[in-house]
Scaffold this motif. Structure first.
Motif, mmCIF file in Angstrom:
data_model
loop_
_atom_site.group_PDB
_atom_site.id
_atom_site.type_symbol
_atom_site.label_atom_id
_atom_site.label_comp_id
_atom_site.label_asym_id
_atom_site.label_seq_id
_atom_site.Cartn_x
_atom_site.Cartn_y
_atom_site.Cartn_z
ATOM 1 N N GLY A 10 36.013 39.936 44.837
ATOM 2 C CA GLY A 10 36.287 39.008 45.918
ATOM 3 C C GLY A 10 37.354 38.003 45.516
ATOM 4 O O GLY A 10 38.337 38.315 44.840
ATOM 5 N N VAL A 11 37.172 36.771 45.943
ATOM 6 C CA VAL A 11 38.169 35.731 45.699
ATOM 7 C C VAL A 11 38.300 35.389 44.216
ATOM 8 O O VAL A 11 39.340 34.890 43.780
ATOM 9 N N LEU A 12 37.289 35.655 43.400
ATOM 10 C CA LEU A 12 37.383 35.357 41.967
ATOM 11 C C LEU A 12 38.472 36.172 41.283
ATOM 12 O O LEU A 12 38.916 35.839 40.183
ATOM 13 N N THR A 13 38.920 37.253 41.951
ATOM 14 C CA THR A 13 39.968 38.090 41.373
ATOM 15 C C THR A 13 41.279 37.332 41.246
ATOM 16 O O THR A 13 42.155 37.726 40.480
ATOM 17 N N GLU A 14 41.438 36.217 41.961
ATOM 18 C CA GLU A 14 42.662 35.434 41.815
ATOM 19 C C GLU A 14 42.818 34.934 40.387
ATOM 20 O O GLU A 14 43.937 34.800 39.889
ATOM 21 N N TRP A 15 41.715 34.628 39.709
ATOM 22 C CA TRP A 15 41.777 34.153 38.327
ATOM 23 C C TRP A 15 41.427 35.253 37.334
ATOM 24 O O TRP A 15 41.971 35.284 36.242
ATOM 25 N N VAL A 16 40.517 36.127 37.703
ATOM 26 C CA VAL A 16 40.171 37.255 36.832
ATOM 27 C C VAL A 16 40.888 38.482 37.387
ATOM 28 O O VAL A 16 40.305 39.349 38.037
ATOM 29 N N THR A 17 42.182 38.539 37.135
ATOM 30 C CA THR A 17 43.007 39.603 37.698
ATOM 31 C C THR A 17 42.810 40.901 36.925
ATOM 32 O O THR A 17 42.428 40.888 35.739
ATOM 33 N N HIS A 365 29.781 31.404 50.054
ATOM 34 C CA HIS A 365 30.978 32.004 50.639
ATOM 35 C C HIS A 365 31.618 33.008 49.685
ATOM 36 O O HIS A 365 32.121 34.052 50.117
ATOM 37 N N VAL A 366 31.619 32.691 48.392
ATOM 38 C CA VAL A 366 32.200 33.615 47.419
ATOM 39 C C VAL A 366 31.374 34.901 47.356
ATOM 40 O O VAL A 366 31.929 36.000 47.260
ATOM 41 N N ARG A 367 30.068 34.781 47.399
ATOM 42 C CA ARG A 367 29.237 35.986 47.431
ATOM 43 C C ARG A 367 29.565 36.844 48.644
ATOM 44 O O ARG A 367 29.667 38.076 48.550
#
Length: 445
Positions: A10-17, A365-367
């Motif tokens: 999800g959106v965490l991929t912006e930092w954990v690419t 929301h991230v979930r």
């Protein structure tokens, strides 16, 4: 097509690419494996998802990751396959990933993040319950009863260097229940250069003092009444210089350090003693340092985010092997840091204090962003952040920061295996500067 080809967090991929994940895998010697249903890259994202969905089963977490990819839900392996893949991945990959994403995120001038040009940070620790396996008990240790028998769960000790204004993790260390917080804190000294680091009274010691000051950090530590208790020189503002010595040595021993001692009372209550290396009374007023000490509670607020909301209240970690426990804890630290980066992004867009953004609502929301993820990950991330920004005023803003004053109570009862159970009562704990701070002047005799 393997699971690793399209899965994102999800959106965490912006930092954990994916590029960062592949780089870390290569450095840790886990790269070069032929992609498959449980490739190393997929397992990194899966392990992070286990932390994000801490109360869900392996199957449910896997469904959350691949459920939106056509036909992929039929290829989800069983729990044993996931466990073996986690064992192959090991804890070092997640530890290295944390080392790449961690760090201060507060911009210059952010309230609660800076004081007189120095970034504010706090060092403190907490424990997490691990499953009661023989391996976990032997590796991590745990609480015992009056007879020395094991009581409760094995426990993992985590010590962090936390940015007070944002709750972001600047650094962290993991150890066992019987390991000292001070020893773990010393290992993080190099990450605190240029910062003013606040700690509670369990941390003061000559070795820690020298480690942090040698690394270019400044200190503000609460101390017990026996530490540096004899004034050597009284300063104009009523604080004084004293000597903190190694255990068993005289104050005059050259192995000790000179510290500035500030004593004060909060609302006429107990006398609190602070130690600092900031000697200049004009540049660093004692009253401001006394008020600043209470920013240490922001580390406790960060721990509440991770332990109560992200992991779940009184939730036991899911891993029965020590290496997997460490892997799981590092994953929790990565996810928690990224969630606070999202909070900073949203708060910055609206120019409001990040304390006003609800961590719980961001977590939810991230979930959802993981469950609803699409193949076009970049577009999905941009749309998700834009959606959050539209909700700041209506749903995510928790309002002005409230004074944190609540009784400290024992919420988890003592183990039923203890021969005696004593009720413990504590006085009120303040988490913001009190209204009345009275400095205690010292006179040389």
């Amino acid at each position: 097509m393997g699971l690793s080809d399209d899965v994102r967090l999800g959106v965490l991929t912006e930092w954990v690419t994916p590029e960062l994940v592949d780089e870390v895998l290569g450095v840790c010697g886990r790269g070069g494996v032929k992609p498959g249903a449980l490739s190393p890259r997929f397992m990194v994202y899966f392990t992070l998802a286990l932390a994000l969905f801490a109360q869900d089963s392996y199957d449910d977490v896997a469904e959350n990751l691949v459920g939106t990819l056509e036909g992929m839900h039929e290829t989800v392996p069983n729990r044993a396959s996931f466990t073996r893949a986690r064992q192959r991945l090991g804890p070092e990959v997640l530890e290295s990933l944390f080392a790449r994403v961690r760090g201060a995120v507060g911009p210059e001038g952010l309230s609660g993040s800076f004081w007189r040009g120095m970034r504010l940070a706090a060092v403190d620790g907490f424990v997490l319950d691990a499953p009661d396996s023989l391996a976990n008990r032997a590796f991590f240790g745990g609480p015992t009863d009056a007879r020395g028998a094991a009581a409760g769960f094995p426990q993992v000790r985590v010590v962090t260097l936390t940015e007070t204004g944002t709750h972001a993790s600047i650094d962290a260390r993991i150890g066992g229940f019987n390991g000292g917080e001070r020893e773990l804190a010393i290992q993080m000294a190099g990450s605190a250069a240029g910062m003013l680091v606040i700690m509670d009274r369990g941390f003061p010691g000559v070795e820690l003092w020298k480690a942090f000051t040698s690394a270019g950090a400044h200190l503000l530590l609460r101390a017990r009444s026996t530490v540096a208790s004899r004034p050597v020189e009284v300063l104009p503002d009523g604080s004084y210089l004293g000597r903190m010595s190694l255990a068993g040595q005289r104050a005059s021993h050259p192995g000790g350090v000179t510290v500035r001692v500030i004593e004060y009372q909060v609302d006429g209550g107990e006398v609190i003693r602070l130690l600092t290396d900031l000697i200049d009374v004009e540049a660093y007023p004692a009253a401001e340092l006394a008020a600043l000490y209470h920013e240490r509670w922001e580390a406790e607020s960060a721990y509440r985010q991770l332990k109560t909301f992200q992991r779940g209240p009184a939730q036991v970690l899911r891993s029965t092997a020590p290496a997997l426990v460490r892997q799981e804890v590092w994953a929790h630290l990565v996810v928690h840091h990224c969630l606070n980066r999202i909070i900073m992004r949203v708060a910055g867009g609206e120019r409001i204090d990040p304390d006003r953004i609800s961590f719980v609502k961001i977590l939810k929301h991230v979930r959802r962003s993981v469950v609803k993820q699409t193949k076009d990950a970049v577009l999905a991330i941009g749309s998700f952040l834009a959606m959050l920004e539209t909700k700041v005023r209506r749903k995510l803003d928790s309002g002005p920061r409230r004074s944190r004053c609540a009784p400290r109570v024992l919420k988890r009862p003592d183990s039923k295996y203890s021969p005696s159970v004593k009720k413990r009562q504590h006085g009120p704990t303040r988490r913001v500067p009190a209204k009345v701070i009275t400095l205690k002047p010292v006179m040389l005799h």
